[in-house]
Design a protein around this motif. Structure first.
Motif, PDB file in Angstrom:
ATOM      1  N   THR A 269      -3.272   0.271   1.181  1.00  0.00           N
ATOM      2  CA  THR A 269      -2.463   0.999   0.284  1.00  0.00           C
ATOM      3  C   THR A 269      -0.932   1.142   0.823  1.00  0.00           C
ATOM      4  N   SER A 270      -0.755   0.429   1.759  1.00  0.00           N
ATOM      5  CA  SER A 270       0.529   0.274   2.414  1.00  0.00           C
ATOM      6  C   SER A 270       1.068  -1.061   2.429  1.00  0.00           C
ATOM      7  N   HIS A 271       2.047  -1.270   1.620  1.00  0.00           N
ATOM      8  CA  HIS A 271       2.584  -2.630   1.582  1.00  0.00           C
ATOM      9  C   HIS A 271       4.132  -2.588   1.438  1.00  0.00           C
ATOM     10  N   PRO A 272       4.936  -2.485   2.617  1.00  0.00           N
ATOM     11  CA  PRO A 272       6.139  -2.271   2.765  1.00  0.00           C
ATOM     12  C   PRO A 272       7.086  -3.514   2.314  1.00  0.00           C
TER      13      PRO A 272
ATOM     14  N   GLY B 185       6.984   0.170  -6.457  1.00  0.00           N
ATOM     15  CA  GLY B 185       6.068   0.350  -5.251  1.00  0.00           C
ATOM     16  C   GLY B 185       4.996   0.877  -6.079  1.00  0.00           C
TER      17      GLY B 185
ATOM     18  N   GLU C 167       1.096  -1.203  -6.582  1.00  0.00           N
ATOM     19  CA  GLU C 167      -0.201  -0.583  -6.037  1.00  0.00           C
ATOM     20  C   GLU C 167      -1.171  -0.454  -6.950  1.00  0.00           C
TER      21      GLU C 167
ATOM     22  N   GLY D 163      -3.576   4.603   3.770  1.00  0.00           N
ATOM     23  CA  GLY D 163      -2.575   4.323   4.800  1.00  0.00           C
ATOM     24  C   GLY D 163      -2.730   2.963   5.565  1.00  0.00           C
TER      25      GLY D 163
ATOM     26  N   THR E 278      -2.337  -0.933   6.390  1.00  0.00           N
ATOM     27  CA  THR E 278      -1.341  -2.003   5.947  1.00  0.00           C
ATOM     28  C   THR E 278      -2.333  -3.290   5.706  1.00  0.00           C
ATOM     29  N   HIS E 279      -1.503  -4.473   5.192  1.00  0.00           N
ATOM     30  CA  HIS E 279      -2.547  -5.497   4.767  1.00  0.00           C
ATOM     31  C   HIS E 279      -3.243  -6.085   5.787  1.00  0.00           C
TER      32      HIS E 279
END
Length: 356
Positions: free
Chosen positions: A288-291, A300, A304, A328, A330-331
């Motif tokens: 759920t976190s893809h900066p 964003g 998502e 929370g 990341t990839h």
């Protein structure tokens, strides 16, 4: 390529398609002492017990297996990563199952492969390597990011050889066009992100380029792994392999990627009213976190939402498919939540054993 030993520190733009929709990736927090010890132990095994498997065409691919108990779990890493991507989870999986990781063509000591490097070619390589290795199927195949396309093709083309799938934040065919429609800021950044690859793939390379392309952070890697990475993992063939995979994924061959043998079989099955993968156990893990620098808050949210919807479509390939959100994460879920990945693999292995 996002943790010690896997990222060209000065080539952050090369994160395109490693993260699903970031032109630049954020480095995660430094791994704990426990995580470093786990990875160091994995490197000891990989360097001592990995083997080169001869394919029928004369090429060789590097395979590292450990543990016992079927079905054999096969780990396929994302763009730019070899077997080492799974250094934090393979040993844990091996406590209850036979598990193999490998380096795709052009990565590490694996021989380069012929173009195009699309999912059909990569799935064919995987099939040939497994058959030549003596590791008997059926297999539980695990694919991260772009490799999920390859293992899906493998499963759709060789259904009798696949007992289950775990897909870690998987890529989706045609995703670049769909993402461009909802986040033009990121799409524009991605369009220019492959220039460093091209410089590093050139042969011969200039002395300056050779120094730049060979740069790898060594913090956290055991000495033997540092030496191996410097000697094996950053030559022109490595970057040529990545460019070939990227070309197939988002360039001129994108249409072909969406019309592979497995995809056609999937459409035929869907037309007959059944999921393409039947009732093969399938777990999709969704981060759920893809900066992505430059992406607006609205983009964003839209990205998502689209990412989750595409993963729902992947899960629907099987009557026993599920898409599980990992809040929370990341990839690289197998780095930030390794036990969750180990548990998902164990669940699919157990379902496969029960179904025998």
């Amino acid at each position: 390529m996002r943790k010690p030993g896997r990222r060209l520190a000065t080539l952050a733009a090369a994160a395109v398609a490693i993260l699903p929709f970031a032109a630049h990736a954020q480095l995660p927090a430094p791994p704990s002492a426990e995580a470093l010890a786990v990875r160091a132990a994995w490197w000891d095994g990989y360097l001592a017990n990995g083997r080169l498997v001869a394919l029928p065409d004369g090429r060789r691919m590097h395979l590292y297996c450990e543990g016992s108990g079927g079905p054999v779990v096969v780990l396929d890493a994302g763009l730019g990563d070899g077997a080492w991507s799974f250094a934090g989870v393979q040993d844990a999986i091996a406590r209850t199952s036979r598990v193999c990781s490998y380096d795709r063509a052009g990565y590490g000591t694996s021989s380069p492969g012929p173009m195009p490097r699309d999912s059909k070619a990569l799935a064919d390589d995987l099939f040939a390597m497994l058959k030549a290795s003596g590791e008997a199927g059926p297999y539980v195949v695990v694919g991260h990011s772009i490799a999920s396309l390859d293992v899906r093709e493998f499963a759709l083309t060789h259904p009798k050889d696949v007992a289950g799938l775990v897909l870690i934040d998987p890529s989706y065919e045609g995703q670049m066009e769909r993402m461009a429609a909802v986040a033009p800021t990121v799409a524009a950044a991605q369009a220019n992100a492959t220039a460093p690859y091209k410089m590093c793939a050139a042969t011969p390379r200039t002395e300056a380029a050779d120094r730049l392309c060979g740069l790898i952070p060594t913090s956290g890697l055991p000495p033997a792994a540092q030496a191996w990475m410097k000697a094996q993992a950053r030559g022109p063939a490595y970057f040529q392999a990545m460019l070939g995979e990227l070309d197939a994924f988002q360039g001129a061959d994108a249409a072909d990627t969406r019309e592979l043998t497995g995809a056609r079989e999937a459409l035929a099955a869907k037309a007959k009213g059944r999921p393409p993968l039947g009732d093969t156990p399938l777990v999709v893990l969704t981060a759920t976190s893809h900066p992505a620098p430059g992406m607006t808050a609205e983009e964003g949210v839209a990205m998502e939402r689209l990412w989750n919807a595409m993963h729902d479509q992947i899960a629907a390939l099987s009557a026993r498919g599920s898409n599980r959100i990992v809040p929370g994460a990341t990839h690289y879920i197998h780095d930030v939540r390794p036990q969750l990945v180990v548990d998902a693999v164990a669940e699919v292995v157990a379902a496969a054993r029960k179904g025998r």
